[in-house]
Design a protein around this motif. Sequence first.
Motif, short mmCIF file in Angstrom:
data_model
loop_
_atom_site.label_atom_id
_atom_site.label_comp_id
_atom_site.label_asym_id
_atom_site.label_seq_id
_atom_site.Cartn_x
_atom_site.Cartn_y
_atom_site.Cartn_z
N SER A 1 0.81 -1.23 0.00
CA SER A 1 0.00 0.00 0.00
C SER A 1 0.83 1.27 0.00
O SER A 1 0.29 2.36 -0.18
N ARG A 2 2.14 1.17 0.17
CA ARG A 2 2.96 2.37 0.41
C ARG A 2 2.90 3.36 -0.75
O ARG A 2 2.97 4.57 -0.54
N ILE A 3 2.77 2.89 -1.97
CA ILE A 3 2.76 3.80 -3.11
C ILE A 3 1.50 4.66 -3.11
O ILE A 3 1.54 5.84 -3.47
N VAL A 4 0.37 4.09 -2.68
CA VAL A 4 -0.87 4.88 -2.60
C VAL A 4 -0.78 5.84 -1.42
O VAL A 4 -1.20 7.01 -1.52
N ASP A 5 -0.21 5.36 -0.30
CA ASP A 5 0.01 6.26 0.84
C ASP A 5 0.85 7.47 0.43
O ASP A 5 0.61 8.59 0.89
N ALA A 6 1.83 7.24 -0.44
CA ALA A 6 2.74 8.32 -0.85
C ALA A 6 2.00 9.42 -1.59
O ALA A 6 2.34 10.60 -1.46
N VAL A 7 1.00 9.06 -2.39
CA VAL A 7 0.20 10.08 -3.09
C VAL A 7 -0.58 10.90 -2.07
O VAL A 7 -0.61 12.13 -2.12
N ALA A 8 -1.22 10.22 -1.13
CA ALA A 8 -2.03 10.93 -0.14
C ALA A 8 -1.18 11.87 0.71
O ALA A 8 -1.62 12.98 1.05
N ARG A 9 0.05 11.46 1.03
CA ARG A 9 0.93 12.28 1.87
C ARG A 9 1.62 13.39 1.08
O ARG A 9 2.27 14.26 1.68
#
Length: 283
Positions: free
Chosen positions: A184-192
Amino acid sequence: MTTLRRRMQVLPATVAIAMALGGCSGAEGRGAQSELRVCADPNNLPFSNARGEGFENRIAELIARDMNARVKYTWWAQRRGFIRNTLNASACDLVIGVPASFDLTAVTKPYYRSSYVFVTRRDHGLHITSFDDPVLRKLRIGVQLVGDDGANTPPVHAFDKRGITGNLHGYLVYGDYRQPNPASRIVDAVARGEVDVAVVWGPLAGYFARRQPVPLEIVPVSPQIDLPFMPLVFDIALGVRRQDRTFRDTLDGILDREHDSIVAILTEYGVPLVGASASPPVT
């Protein structure tokens, strides 16, 4: 960013097992209730986990009910050797998600088709739909890498073809497996705000985008096939051992009967469905 070697891996997450490799009926002990022995990853949401919370867990249960069976899992991380140590070792009989072109198992008819997608923050108003959008040359772009050596996925090759490389940021599909939901880290990176846009395999993006603290926009990539031949849309099927043709045919019948229920599960999990995926089966 992680060095992007010029070598392609077809698809991460569900079918990262396509690079993770090194006569049973599939439901044993025919009686009041037999077993459907499923090979799965215990920490790979939205696909599967040990709590049964993934959409592949749900589909396994659906298939088992149709067969008057109960699901029994063999858990193994979808790394190199997954098929060798599970399906081909006869520890289990069914892998719920493999590419329909997978040549290391016998495969059923596809039960869904999905696409890579652009993921952006809705409040940034980027509305990217194509690899040819000139704004991509100015943005920080997250891309998925597969395997310990950071092998490239199709979006990386699409960007490389267009000379867009210096602003790419790589996120391993496998991630830190000691943590929950490592992919999930790549999607988290967009949100952050670590990256402005990410190109992510659709089922993964659709599931985790809904769980972010800010609204995200998901748009299927274009083109679907980057010429001369770089697919960014894939059919997904069930995989069984090559010799288990009868079991494979049985599963094809179940996929026909349970088509609408499978589509409902995929929709519930936010899987972006492409083309015939959402249509009734042809009989």
